[in-house]
Design a protein around this motif. Structure first.
Motif, PDB file in Angstrom:
ATOM      1  N   TYR A   1      67.306  -7.241  29.445  1.00 59.04           N
ATOM      2  CA  TYR A   1      68.054  -6.115  29.194  1.00 59.04           C
ATOM      3  C   TYR A   1      69.745  -6.265  29.238  1.00 59.04           C
ATOM      4  CZ  TYR A   1      69.998  -1.233  29.113  1.00 59.04           C
ATOM      5  OH  TYR A   1      70.663  -0.207  28.681  1.00 59.04           O
ATOM      6  N   PHE A   2      69.908  -7.032  30.331  1.00 59.26           N
ATOM      7  CA  PHE A   2      71.359  -7.404  30.693  1.00 59.26           C
ATOM      8  C   PHE A   2      71.729  -8.590  29.740  1.00 59.26           C
ATOM      9  CE2 PHE A   2      74.818  -9.526  33.090  1.00 59.26           C
ATOM     10  CZ  PHE A   2      75.477  -8.496  33.215  1.00 59.26           C
ATOM     11  N   PHE A   3      71.148  -9.608  29.741  1.00 57.62           N
ATOM     12  CA  PHE A   3      71.563 -10.743  28.509  1.00 57.62           C
ATOM     13  C   PHE A   3      71.757 -10.203  27.168  1.00 57.62           C
ATOM     14  CE2 PHE A   3      70.307 -14.788  30.979  1.00 57.62           C
ATOM     15  CZ  PHE A   3      70.914 -14.442  31.904  1.00 57.62           C
ATOM     16  N   ASP A   4      70.747  -9.252  26.867  1.00 58.47           N
ATOM     17  CA  ASP A   4      70.749  -8.492  25.404  1.00 58.47           C
ATOM     18  C   ASP A   4      72.304  -7.719  25.242  1.00 58.47           C
ATOM     19  OD1 ASP A   4      68.704  -9.465  24.446  1.00 58.47           O
ATOM     20  OD2 ASP A   4      67.656  -7.785  24.553  1.00 58.47           O
ATOM     21  N   LEU A   5      72.581  -6.964  26.351  1.00 54.10           N
ATOM     22  CA  LEU A   5      73.803  -6.594  26.575  1.00 54.10           C
ATOM     23  C   LEU A   5      75.018  -7.172  26.504  1.00 54.10           C
ATOM     24  CD1 LEU A   5      75.374  -3.627  27.178  1.00 54.10           C
ATOM     25  CD2 LEU A   5      75.200  -4.378  29.392  1.00 54.10           C
ATOM     26  N   LEU A   6      74.917  -8.443  27.119  1.00 51.06           N
ATOM     27  CA  LEU A   6      76.273  -9.369  27.046  1.00 51.06           C
ATOM     28  C   LEU A   6      76.213  -9.865  25.471  1.00 51.06           C
ATOM     29  CD1 LEU A   6      75.677 -11.570  30.239  1.00 51.06           C
ATOM     30  CD2 LEU A   6      77.240  -9.754  29.799  1.00 51.06           C
ATOM     31  N   ASP A   7      74.983 -10.100  24.972  1.00 43.75           N
ATOM     32  CA  ASP A   7      75.017 -10.811  23.377  1.00 43.75           C
ATOM     33  C   ASP A   7      75.727  -9.416  22.638  1.00 43.75           C
ATOM     34  OD1 ASP A   7      73.914 -13.058  23.928  1.00 43.75           O
ATOM     35  OD2 ASP A   7      71.907 -12.377  23.665  1.00 43.75           O
ATOM     36  N   GLU A   8      75.484  -8.200  22.979  1.00 42.03           N
ATOM     37  CA  GLU A   8      75.952  -7.196  21.964  1.00 42.03           C
ATOM     38  C   GLU A   8      77.383  -6.963  22.279  1.00 42.03           C
ATOM     39  OE1 GLU A   8      73.920  -3.620  23.358  1.00 42.03           O
ATOM     40  OE2 GLU A   8      71.878  -4.543  22.335  1.00 42.03           O
ATOM     41  N   GLN A   9      77.782  -7.268  23.473  1.00 41.57           N
ATOM     42  CA  GLN A   9      79.298  -6.966  23.782  1.00 41.57           C
ATOM     43  C   GLN A   9      79.886  -8.105  23.065  1.00 41.57           C
ATOM     44  OE1 GLN A   9      80.708  -4.168  25.457  1.00 41.57           O
ATOM     45  NE2 GLN A   9      78.986  -3.761  25.228  1.00 41.57           N
ATOM     46  N   ALA A  10      79.304  -9.454  22.998  1.00 42.72           N
ATOM     47  CA  ALA A  10      80.162 -10.370  22.237  1.00 42.72           C
ATOM     48  C   ALA A  10      80.377 -10.265  20.843  1.00 42.72           C
ATOM     49  CB  ALA A  10      79.304 -11.802  22.508  1.00 42.72           C
TER      50      ALA A  10
ATOM     51  N   PRO B   1      80.157 -19.663  21.756  1.00 44.57           N
ATOM     52  CA  PRO B   1      79.026 -19.719  22.628  1.00 44.57           C
ATOM     53  C   PRO B   1      79.125 -20.263  23.935  1.00 44.57           C
ATOM     54  CG  PRO B   1      78.932 -21.753  20.947  1.00 44.57           C
ATOM     55  CD  PRO B   1      80.165 -20.900  20.619  1.00 44.57           C
ATOM     56  N   GLU B   2      80.197 -20.951  24.186  1.00 41.69           N
ATOM     57  CA  GLU B   2      80.405 -21.247  25.576  1.00 41.69           C
ATOM     58  C   GLU B   2      80.857 -19.942  26.431  1.00 41.69           C
ATOM     59  OE1 GLU B   2      83.112 -24.486  28.212  1.00 41.69           O
ATOM     60  OE2 GLU B   2      83.321 -24.384  25.952  1.00 41.69           O
ATOM     61  N   THR B   3      81.490 -19.112  25.877  1.00 43.08           N
ATOM     62  CA  THR B   3      81.782 -18.219  26.650  1.00 43.08           C
ATOM     63  C   THR B   3      80.648 -17.172  27.026  1.00 43.08           C
ATOM     64  OG1 THR B   3      83.982 -17.680  25.405  1.00 43.08           O
ATOM     65  CG2 THR B   3      83.459 -15.805  26.420  1.00 43.08           C
ATOM     66  N   ILE B   4      79.629 -17.083  26.042  1.00 40.28           N
ATOM     67  CA  ILE B   4      78.684 -16.275  26.268  1.00 40.28           C
ATOM     68  C   ILE B   4      77.584 -16.786  27.298  1.00 40.28           C
ATOM     69  CG2 ILE B   4      76.672 -15.168  25.314  1.00 40.28           C
ATOM     70  CD1 ILE B   4      77.991 -15.154  22.600  1.00 40.28           C
TER      71      ILE B   4
ATOM     72  N   ILE C   1      78.759 -18.821  29.944  1.00 45.93           N
ATOM     73  CA  ILE C   1      79.523 -18.513  30.996  1.00 45.93           C
ATOM     74  C   ILE C   1      79.146 -17.124  31.602  1.00 45.93           C
ATOM     75  CG2 ILE C   1      81.902 -18.706  32.106  1.00 45.93           C
ATOM     76  CD1 ILE C   1      82.761 -20.647  30.567  1.00 45.93           C
ATOM     77  N   TRP C   2      79.200 -16.313  30.744  1.00 44.95           N
ATOM     78  CA  TRP C   2      78.775 -14.910  31.044  1.00 44.95           C
ATOM     79  C   TRP C   2      77.546 -14.821  31.612  1.00 44.95           C
ATOM     80  CZ3 TRP C   2      80.466 -11.424  26.483  1.00 44.95           C
ATOM     81  CH2 TRP C   2      81.856 -11.436  26.222  1.00 44.95           C
ATOM     82  N   LYS C   3      76.236 -15.418  30.927  1.00 42.33           N
ATOM     83  CA  LYS C   3      74.959 -15.273  31.611  1.00 42.33           C
ATOM     84  C   LYS C   3      74.930 -16.164  32.690  1.00 42.33           C
ATOM     85  CE  LYS C   3      73.017 -14.551  27.110  1.00 42.33           C
ATOM     86  NZ  LYS C   3      72.358 -14.905  25.847  1.00 42.33           N
ATOM     87  N   THR C   4      75.544 -17.424  32.900  1.00 44.41           N
ATOM     88  CA  THR C   4      75.592 -18.074  34.084  1.00 44.41           C
ATOM     89  C   THR C   4      76.017 -17.444  35.333  1.00 44.41           C
ATOM     90  OG1 THR C   4      75.579 -20.202  32.639  1.00 44.41           O
ATOM     91  CG2 THR C   4      76.232 -20.577  35.065  1.00 44.41           C
ATOM     92  N   ASN C   5      77.194 -16.807  35.072  1.00 43.95           N
ATOM     93  CA  ASN C   5      77.924 -16.181  36.256  1.00 43.95           C
ATOM     94  C   ASN C   5      77.118 -14.924  36.689  1.00 43.95           C
ATOM     95  OD1 ASN C   5      79.865 -18.108  36.373  1.00 43.95           O
ATOM     96  ND2 ASN C   5      81.304 -17.069  35.088  1.00 43.95           N
TER      97      ASN C   5
ATOM     98  N   ASP D   1      76.232 -27.372  38.530  1.00 49.56           N
ATOM     99  CA  ASP D   1      76.660 -28.335  37.579  1.00 49.56           C
ATOM    100  C   ASP D   1      75.528 -28.323  36.195  1.00 49.56           C
ATOM    101  OD1 ASP D   1      78.672 -29.096  39.030  1.00 49.56           O
ATOM    102  OD2 ASP D   1      77.792 -31.003  39.934  1.00 49.56           O
ATOM    103  N   SER D   2      74.594 -27.999  36.479  1.00 49.21           N
ATOM    104  CA  SER D   2      73.615 -28.006  35.165  1.00 49.21           C
ATOM    105  C   SER D   2      73.796 -26.715  34.502  1.00 49.21           C
ATOM    106  CB  SER D   2      72.051 -27.996  35.674  1.00 49.21           C
ATOM    107  OG  SER D   2      71.853 -29.340  36.605  1.00 49.21           O
ATOM    108  N   CYS D   3      74.542 -25.682  35.206  1.00 43.83           N
ATOM    109  CA  CYS D   3      74.617 -24.242  34.155  1.00 43.83           C
ATOM    110  C   CYS D   3      75.951 -24.430  33.663  1.00 43.83           C
ATOM    111  CB  CYS D   3      74.436 -23.420  35.335  1.00 43.83           C
ATOM    112  SG  CYS D   3      72.946 -23.037  36.099  1.00 43.83           S
TER     113      CYS D   3
END
Length: 254
Positions: free
Chosen positions: A80-89, A97-100, A102-106, A145-147
């Protein structure tokens, strides 16, 4: 130039570096040897570090595989939260894609999993030694570092913990990217499903509280603190009693 030394006399000073290094004073020889010894330590223990990494490699791979796997259903809250981040983008026209990423990683790996890796006592009833803490910090740094998307340029002066997993990080990065992509392709979670899941979670927590009253739990913890010598010196049992009383009064007022 007159030289301030025990022997006295005159010493010649040049503006160019001599071919042979002058003899250092006695008080500086020890510090120089210490610095040289400190530089040699990583080389001495490099073989042992590589051996230890080989021993732990399978366990580290299994850990990352469990964290970054979608073989089992992804938690509804994560989807649900990852979909919300995609919708906000999309809403704000963010196509990078790097910004999205980073959002999910953080929001999940660096906010949740890093703390669990570094502090297993958050989940398990264990006590870690200083040596284990150092190992877990290296694994947590590798996961961090992997993220990230940016490539880390490593050289001879790079920390040894980064050099140990330098060849593995590209593979781990692919696992992170595949994890995000797999979550994006799963069926979206509706607001109704999310609300139902939260209601069920609240019900479970309330039922657990009814089966084991908070006062009973507090009493057990206070008793344990009063029997512990270190806790006695810090008066942790008494402090917990004060906190429990304050919380109980606040709930009663509500």
């Amino acid at each position: 130039m007159l030289e301030d030394a025990d022997e006295g006399g005159i010493k010649l000073w040049h503006l160019v570096k001599p071919t042979e290094e002058p003899e250092l004073p006695k008080h500086r020889r020890g510090s120089l040897r210490d610095r040289e010894r400190a530089k040699a330590i990583p080389e001495i223990y490099l073989t042992r570090l590589l051996s230890m990494k080989g021993t732990l490699q399978k366990f580290v791979d299994d850990l990352f595989q469990v964290i970054l796997s979608t073989n089992r259903p992804v938690p509804l809250a994560v989807k649900y939260f990852f979909d919300l981040l995609d919708e906000q983008a999309i809403h704000y026209g963010i196509a990078d894609p790097e910004t999205i990423h980073i959002w999910k990683t953080n929001s999940l790996p660096l906010r949740f999993w890093i703390n669990i890796i570094k502090n297993p006592q958050f989940v398990f009833d264990v006590q870690t030694s200083d040596n284990v803490d150092a190992v877990l910090l290296v694994i947590a740094q590798t996961f961090m570092d992997s993220c990230t998307i940016a490539d880390h340029k490593l050289g001879r002066d790079s920390p040894i913990n980064k050099l140990l997993y330098a060849r593995d990080i590209p593979r781990y990065k692919q696992m992170v990217e595949r994890y995000y992509a797999d979550i994006r392709q799963t069926i979206s979670a509706s607001d109704q499903e999310m609300n139902s899941a939260l209601a069920e979670l609240s019900r479970v927590v309330l039922c657990a509280g009814e089966r084991l009253p908070a006062s009973s739990v507090s009493l057990q913890i206070i008793t344990a603190l009063e029997e512990d010598p270190t806790a006695q010196k810090m008066q942790l049992g008494y402090r917990l009693q004060q906190i429990a009383a304050a919380v109980e009064n606040k709930v009663t007022d509500l």
